[in-house]
Design a protein around this motif. Sequence first.
Motif, mmCIF file in Angstrom:
data_model
loop_
_atom_site.group_PDB
_atom_site.id
_atom_site.type_symbol
_atom_site.label_atom_id
_atom_site.label_comp_id
_atom_site.label_asym_id
_atom_site.label_seq_id
_atom_site.Cartn_x
_atom_site.Cartn_y
_atom_site.Cartn_z
ATOM 1 N N SER A 40 0.845 -1.199 0.000
ATOM 2 C CA SER A 40 0.000 0.000 0.000
ATOM 3 C C SER A 40 0.871 1.236 0.000
ATOM 4 O O SER A 40 0.597 2.204 -0.699
ATOM 5 C CB SER A 40 -0.893 0.011 1.243
ATOM 6 N N SER A 43 2.381 1.645 -3.265
ATOM 7 C CA SER A 43 1.344 2.075 -4.196
ATOM 8 C C SER A 43 1.183 3.584 -4.116
ATOM 9 O O SER A 43 1.097 4.283 -5.125
ATOM 10 C CB SER A 43 0.030 1.374 -3.852
ATOM 11 N N ILE A 130 -4.075 -2.848 -6.383
ATOM 12 C CA ILE A 130 -4.651 -2.035 -5.301
ATOM 13 C C ILE A 130 -5.243 -0.752 -5.898
ATOM 14 O O ILE A 130 -6.363 -0.363 -5.593
ATOM 15 C CB ILE A 130 -3.572 -1.691 -4.243
ATOM 16 N N HIS A 134 -9.806 0.685 -6.539
ATOM 17 C CA HIS A 134 -10.535 1.876 -6.100
ATOM 18 C C HIS A 134 -11.320 2.540 -7.216
ATOM 19 O O HIS A 134 -12.073 3.477 -6.980
ATOM 20 C CB HIS A 134 -9.553 2.893 -5.508
ATOM 21 N N ASP B 197 -9.575 2.465 4.731
ATOM 22 C CA ASP B 197 -8.591 2.106 3.712
ATOM 23 C C ASP B 197 -7.822 3.349 3.287
ATOM 24 O O ASP B 197 -8.331 4.197 2.561
ATOM 25 C CB ASP B 197 -9.320 1.496 2.500
ATOM 26 N N THR B 199 -5.418 3.678 1.285
ATOM 27 C CA THR B 199 -5.026 3.795 -0.126
ATOM 28 C C THR B 199 -6.161 4.365 -0.969
ATOM 29 O O THR B 199 -5.967 4.677 -2.134
ATOM 30 C CB THR B 199 -4.624 2.427 -0.720
ATOM 31 N N ASP B 200 -7.339 4.494 -0.381
ATOM 32 C CA ASP B 200 -8.486 5.072 -1.086
ATOM 33 C C ASP B 200 -8.462 6.580 -0.852
ATOM 34 O O ASP B 200 -8.789 7.048 0.227
ATOM 35 C CB ASP B 200 -9.769 4.445 -0.530
ATOM 36 N N TYR B 202 -10.194 8.873 -2.440
ATOM 37 C CA TYR B 202 -11.382 9.582 -2.930
ATOM 38 C C TYR B 202 -12.122 10.236 -1.759
ATOM 39 O O TYR B 202 -12.323 9.604 -0.726
ATOM 40 C CB TYR B 202 -12.350 8.605 -3.608
ATOM 41 N N ARG B 214 -19.116 8.854 -3.326
ATOM 42 C CA ARG B 214 -17.664 8.747 -3.384
ATOM 43 C C ARG B 214 -17.234 9.412 -4.684
ATOM 44 O O ARG B 214 -17.679 9.023 -5.764
ATOM 45 C CB ARG B 214 -17.297 7.261 -3.366
ATOM 46 N N ARG B 216 -14.612 10.791 -7.522
ATOM 47 C CA ARG B 216 -13.295 10.795 -8.164
ATOM 48 C C ARG B 216 -12.746 12.223 -8.151
ATOM 49 O O ARG B 216 -11.573 12.451 -7.905
ATOM 50 C CB ARG B 216 -13.440 10.335 -9.617
#
Lengths: 294, 580
Positions: A40, A43, A130, A134, B197, B199-200, B202, B214, B216
Amino acid sequence: MLSVIPRQLGYSTRLFRHFATNAESLASPTVDPIEIEHFSKLSAQWWDEHGELKMLHRMNPPRVAWLKEKIAELRDLEGEPSSPSWKALGGLRILDIGCGGGLLSESLARLGASVTGVDAAASNIAIARIHQSHDHSLNNLVYRHAAVETLAVEGQQYDAVCAMEVLEHVDEPKNFLKSCAEVIKPGGHLFLSTISRTPFAHLLTIAIAENTLHLVSPGTHNYDKFIRPSELIKFFKDLGWLTGTYEDRPNAQEAEVRGIMYFPGNGDWQLSNRGSSWGEQCNYLFWARKPKTP
Amino acid sequence: MRVSVARVRFHPALARVQHITPRARYATTAPTPAEDYDIVIVGGGPAGLALAGALASSPAVYATSRIALVEAGSLDKVREWTMGEGEFSNRVSSITNVSREFLHGFGAWDYLDQTRTMPVEEIQAWDGLSSARITFNTSDIPSSSPARSPHLRPSQIATMVENLNIQRALLRTLEDKPDVNLLDNVKVLSITRNSADETDDYPHLTLSDGRTLRARLLIGADGPSSPVRAYTQISSYGWAYPTHAVVGTLFHRPHPLGLPNATAFQRFLPTGPIAFLPLSPTAASLVWSTRPELAAAMKQLDSAALARYVNAAFRLPWLSLNYLNTVLLESYASGTPLTASQAEEEISFRQQAHSIDASSALSSLQTTIGVPAEGSDSFPPLIHSLQRGTIASFPLRLTHADSYLGSSSQGRGRTALVGDAAHTCHPLAGQGLNMGLADVCELVRCLDAGAQHGSDLGTQVVLQPYARNRYAANHSMLSVTDKLHKLYALQSWPAVWARSTGLEVVNELLALKGAIMLGGGAAREEPNAGKAAMRFAADAVEVGASTLYGAKALLSGLGSIAGTVVGKAVGSLITNAGKQ
């Protein structure tokens, strides 16, 4: 000008070889959570537009535009219906070799192509997956930890194959290019980007970028691995791609070489005009088309 | 623009509401699955709706993106907005020709109720102390400028339009674009990152109807106190002016010779500028910037009394206006607002003191209808009343966000600000909405290019050109309006001296002209902007020769004392225009 992929995030580095063995199973639920955390972070690095890959992020739009342009040009030449610009790659099966974190693969998928991204480093594939997870718009994209040679053995066939910023890191470029050629359908496209073996390129990529400014880790590039456009053209002539006279379409049997240069002022990459001499001095894009009939 | 979103997450009082709402409590334990959108616009004011409309007209963006617009108020009220003939809303904008072309380009202009718009063919601006005057019209617009277009009457320099007329037209543009989801009567309760999370990256919007979006790309078109800006953690620079703007719809008689009401007037008073913006042959919009206590007192006046004050403010010498202001404040403090006849009596008394004849153009008092007095075209028509319910006031601020894009390295990427969420300015150049529309135009151009490249529309690669191309342009406009305002507020002796010689006045009026003519994106793709700027310089000599000691005095004056302030502003405007 210089390689846009720093060594620690690159195509085949020691760091990723170290992780490669366990990372293949990342998609399975049994994977070690510590490893997920590790990937992660990587990433985030790959996709940090202000980070080490800033120049690669900036390079993406012009190279996508060029790729679209070549495909549209050939469609037009052969009287095929054109697609709207935002679905210019609709219906095409494209292989992205050395996909890294998936920068190019994602763009190609959004433009309608069915994309397979492959990378020799399993950690890159983990990073790419990963990031893909999303984004709800990327249903037509799959990543594989595989070498192009494996795909050739499997008999996979693609309308277009991209190997961007890969060739200068490959040990056996001829074998690599042969495998690329094998997985392209007759009439399909090959898109490459790499660095030419010129004193100018040596100055920019090794003397300045690596040893003086440390933009890229020293040792990232090996000057002897740089390939000149003329050598690529000779290779594809020998392969029969550029001498065949199929359907009297002179445009389709000539390779295209376009220099691509970074302008720090506005942070944009610009392509040289076709046939312009500075195009062959450092970073360049190369296109060739496989004959429709052998 | 309406401030449309509750700032629950940032506002303790509203956070309490969230706790007692069962739905909200439920949401903390079992969140509803987030709905994915590519572009979420917060704010249904003119800028937000223009953004939605223009995005929907980009085939690349429309075909590839799910778009939502979130508005706290009711869009049906805007759709069904009507007003009696001859009556007008008090929120009116001067739309530059460049803005008009932009709205025309995606069909919104055609949906306007044209009978409620008014072309402006001339602007007259003058100084409240020296009466130095500058007039501008289409001859000031270079022929190659996008502000000159075949769709326009050749003599038109701007169009007066009610904001609601624009918003309604934009909603009609969106009627056949079902894939733009208009979510109205819905507040944004919070904007957060996905806590589960990291790594998200948004932004997630929790709405008052329980839904989670959500995004972009999240775009704040949500006004000066933008909740989206709060989420981005972009700080903004600026200050409140010690000034409120009084607005209202003015009624007057038609021109005695039947001429159209096509001239806008603005007089710069030491308390702030007063503007008359024509809307119909018998109506106009008032924007009167003044001190807050005077604004409060004016709002207490009845329509006929305020009309007399408006007339006087365009005509009487400052000395007498200052006296009238004192009278107004005293009556306000005593709790017995001035009546129309008291106001008339005071004005009449002051006119006698200045030997202003009741039949002259300088008289603020209604006379019998007849041949207009000589010079009356230098002043707006005499106002007889204001439309009921249109008198309002609001504080003026200058703000400029430090950035238009949230920082991805600070975890606030995928965000952009447009319009009043990014900048607010003094209304003296009428550029607020035009700047917002220029933002929208540029942002849509970038998103369209991004969609053509298959790029992720929330990324810096796509959005950076928007910020790069709009920030400097907006900044120079904000500087010019700010410096113009401040120069009039200066009370120090060098400033007063410079003003009394008239040198400064010319500079200020030229800066104003530059702001109005080159503003709101008028210099976009304008190869001759440099030449246009040079023309302003030439005008300086013209005006200088007539009001001052000649060109030589003017040129030396440009470098003097306070002159340097506006000189720099004009300079930056010119340099900036030249670059583009």
